[in-house]
Design a protein around this motif. Structure first.
Motif, PDB file in Angstrom:
ATOM      1  N   ARG A 107      -0.941  67.628 -40.322  1.00 21.21           N
ATOM      2  CA  ARG A 107       0.007  67.076 -39.350  1.00 21.21           C
ATOM      3  C   ARG A 107       1.305  67.854 -39.502  1.00 21.21           C
ATOM      4  O   ARG A 107       1.982  67.739 -40.528  1.00 21.21           O
ATOM      5  N   ILE A 108       1.626  68.645 -38.502  1.00 15.84           N
ATOM      6  CA  ILE A 108       2.800  69.504 -38.627  1.00 15.84           C
ATOM      7  C   ILE A 108       3.881  69.138 -37.617  1.00 15.84           C
ATOM      8  O   ILE A 108       3.617  68.580 -36.554  1.00 15.84           O
ATOM      9  N   ALA A 109       5.098  69.473 -38.009  1.00 18.97           N
ATOM     10  CA  ALA A 109       6.248  69.428 -37.112  1.00 18.97           C
ATOM     11  C   ALA A 109       6.873  70.815 -37.149  1.00 18.97           C
ATOM     12  O   ALA A 109       6.779  71.522 -38.156  1.00 18.97           O
ATOM     13  N   VAL A 110       7.502  71.193 -36.069  1.00 21.49           N
ATOM     14  CA  VAL A 110       8.140  72.502 -35.967  1.00 21.49           C
ATOM     15  C   VAL A 110       9.603  72.303 -35.606  1.00 21.49           C
ATOM     16  O   VAL A 110       9.928  71.578 -34.661  1.00 21.49           O
ATOM     17  N   LEU A 111      10.462  72.952 -36.368  1.00 23.71           N
ATOM     18  CA  LEU A 111      11.890  72.998 -36.058  1.00 23.71           C
ATOM     19  C   LEU A 111      12.179  74.372 -35.482  1.00 23.71           C
ATOM     20  O   LEU A 111      11.877  75.385 -36.109  1.00 23.71           O
ATOM     21  N   TYR A 112      12.727  74.399 -34.280  1.00 29.53           N
ATOM     22  CA  TYR A 112      13.095  75.675 -33.675  1.00 29.53           C
ATOM     23  C   TYR A 112      14.615  75.815 -33.652  1.00 29.53           C
ATOM     24  O   TYR A 112      15.351  74.842 -33.809  1.00 29.53           O
ATOM     25  N   CYS A 113      15.089  77.034 -33.462  1.00 27.25           N
ATOM     26  CA  CYS A 113      16.520  77.316 -33.439  1.00 27.25           C
ATOM     27  C   CYS A 113      17.114  76.869 -32.110  1.00 27.25           C
ATOM     28  O   CYS A 113      16.703  77.330 -31.043  1.00 27.25           O
ATOM     29  N   LYS A 114      18.081  75.979 -32.196  1.00 31.71           N
ATOM     30  CA  LYS A 114      18.712  75.450 -30.980  1.00 31.71           C
ATOM     31  C   LYS A 114      19.425  76.540 -30.180  1.00 31.71           C
ATOM     32  O   LYS A 114      19.465  76.497 -28.959  1.00 31.71           O
ATOM     33  N   ARG A 115      19.957  77.518 -30.882  1.00 30.57           N
ATOM     34  CA  ARG A 115      20.765  78.533 -30.195  1.00 30.57           C
ATOM     35  C   ARG A 115      19.970  79.677 -29.581  1.00 30.57           C
ATOM     36  O   ARG A 115      20.389  80.230 -28.570  1.00 30.57           O
ATOM     37  N   ILE A 116      18.863  80.083 -30.196  1.00 33.18           N
ATOM     38  CA  ILE A 116      18.155  81.251 -29.655  1.00 33.18           C
ATOM     39  C   ILE A 116      16.751  80.960 -29.155  1.00 33.18           C
ATOM     40  O   ILE A 116      16.115  81.840 -28.591  1.00 33.18           O
ATOM     41  N   GLN A 117      16.270  79.751 -29.307  1.00 40.22           N
ATOM     42  CA  GLN A 117      14.883  79.454 -28.956  1.00 40.22           C
ATOM     43  C   GLN A 117      14.521  79.905 -27.549  1.00 40.22           C
ATOM     44  O   GLN A 117      13.552  80.609 -27.362  1.00 40.22           O
ATOM     45  N   ASP A 118      15.270  79.539 -26.559  1.00 41.07           N
ATOM     46  CA  ASP A 118      14.917  79.922 -25.195  1.00 41.07           C
ATOM     47  C   ASP A 118      15.347  81.339 -24.826  1.00 41.07           C
ATOM     48  O   ASP A 118      15.151  81.768 -23.698  1.00 41.07           O
ATOM     49  N   HIS A 119      15.895  82.083 -25.793  1.00 39.13           N
ATOM     50  CA  HIS A 119      16.198  83.497 -25.567  1.00 39.13           C
ATOM     51  C   HIS A 119      15.081  84.378 -26.102  1.00 39.13           C
ATOM     52  O   HIS A 119      14.862  85.473 -25.602  1.00 39.13           O
ATOM     53  N   SER A 120      14.389  83.904 -27.134  1.00 36.23           N
ATOM     54  CA  SER A 120      13.293  84.692 -27.700  1.00 36.23           C
ATOM     55  C   SER A 120      11.940  84.198 -27.214  1.00 36.23           C
ATOM     56  O   SER A 120      10.943  84.905 -27.318  1.00 36.23           O
ATOM     57  N   CYS A 121      11.891  82.986 -26.702  1.00 39.30           N
ATOM     58  CA  CYS A 121      10.635  82.406 -26.213  1.00 39.30           C
ATOM     59  C   CYS A 121      10.984  81.188 -25.356  1.00 39.30           C
ATOM     60  O   CYS A 121      11.742  80.337 -25.783  1.00 39.30           O
ATOM     61  N   ILE A 122      10.414  81.095 -24.194  1.00 43.50           N
ATOM     62  CA  ILE A 122      10.656  79.952 -23.322  1.00 43.50           C
ATOM     63  C   ILE A 122       9.632  78.857 -23.629  1.00 43.50           C
ATOM     64  O   ILE A 122       8.433  79.116 -23.717  1.00 43.50           O
ATOM     65  N   ALA A 123      10.131  77.638 -23.826  1.00 44.82           N
ATOM     66  CA  ALA A 123       9.299  76.443 -23.977  1.00 44.82           C
ATOM     67  C   ALA A 123       8.332  76.509 -25.158  1.00 44.82           C
ATOM     68  O   ALA A 123       7.272  75.907 -25.124  1.00 44.82           O
ATOM     69  N   CYS A 124       8.692  77.238 -26.189  1.00 47.94           N
ATOM     70  CA  CYS A 124       7.862  77.348 -27.404  1.00 47.94           C
ATOM     71  C   CYS A 124       6.457  77.844 -27.106  1.00 47.94           C
ATOM     72  O   CYS A 124       5.507  77.564 -27.853  1.00 47.94           O
ATOM     73  N   ALA A 125       6.288  78.612 -26.049  1.00 51.61           N
ATOM     74  CA  ALA A 125       4.967  79.101 -25.652  1.00 51.61           C
ATOM     75  C   ALA A 125       4.299  79.906 -26.761  1.00 51.61           C
ATOM     76  O   ALA A 125       3.086  79.807 -26.959  1.00 51.61           O
TER      77      ALA A 125
END
Length: 117
Positions: free
Chosen positions: A3-21
């Motif tokens: 059972r995993i959770a993922v923390l993404y970077c609030k500042r660059i997430q949608d600059h390096s990848c859209i919607a955690c695709a």
């Protein structure tokens, strides 16, 4: 099953990848750090809490919510976008300090990285 959770970077997430695709693809393909799991149940994805250093309170809230929904986290992945931010964007997260803090406070494994692309 992990059972995993993922923390993404609030500042660059949608600059390096859209919607955690990339994360969703990586989970499906067991790419990168996801390869350590035989099967994956994604219980949550959220941002790191933003700079500077709001990760611990963010994970505390995330842990409370997932436990309350009877979907406790076993492994917390800090996204590849967080790793990239630490390497190139002056992210204030010190993984060597954060990992033992989160593991001892919340009782789950913490992994740096998700996929390799």
């Amino acid at each position: 099953m992990a059972r995993i959770a993922v923390l993404y970077c609030k500042r660059i997430q949608d600059h390096s990848c859209i919607a955690c695709a990339k994360c969703y693809k990586g989970m499906a393909e067991k790419n990168g750090e996801y390869a350590r799991h035989d099967t994956i149940e994604l219980v949550a994805m959220t941002d790191c809490g933003d700079c500077p250093g709001l990760t611990v309170p963010r994970v505390k809230l995330l842990n409370e919510i997932t436990k309350g929904l009877d979907r406790p986290i076993e492994v917390l992945h800090l996204g590849t976008c967080v790793k990239l931010a630490m390497e190139t964007a002056q992210c204030p997260i010190d993984f060597e300090e954060l990992k033992p803090t989160l593991e001892s406070k919340f009782g789950f494994q913490v992994v740096l990285g998700t996929h390799s692309y």
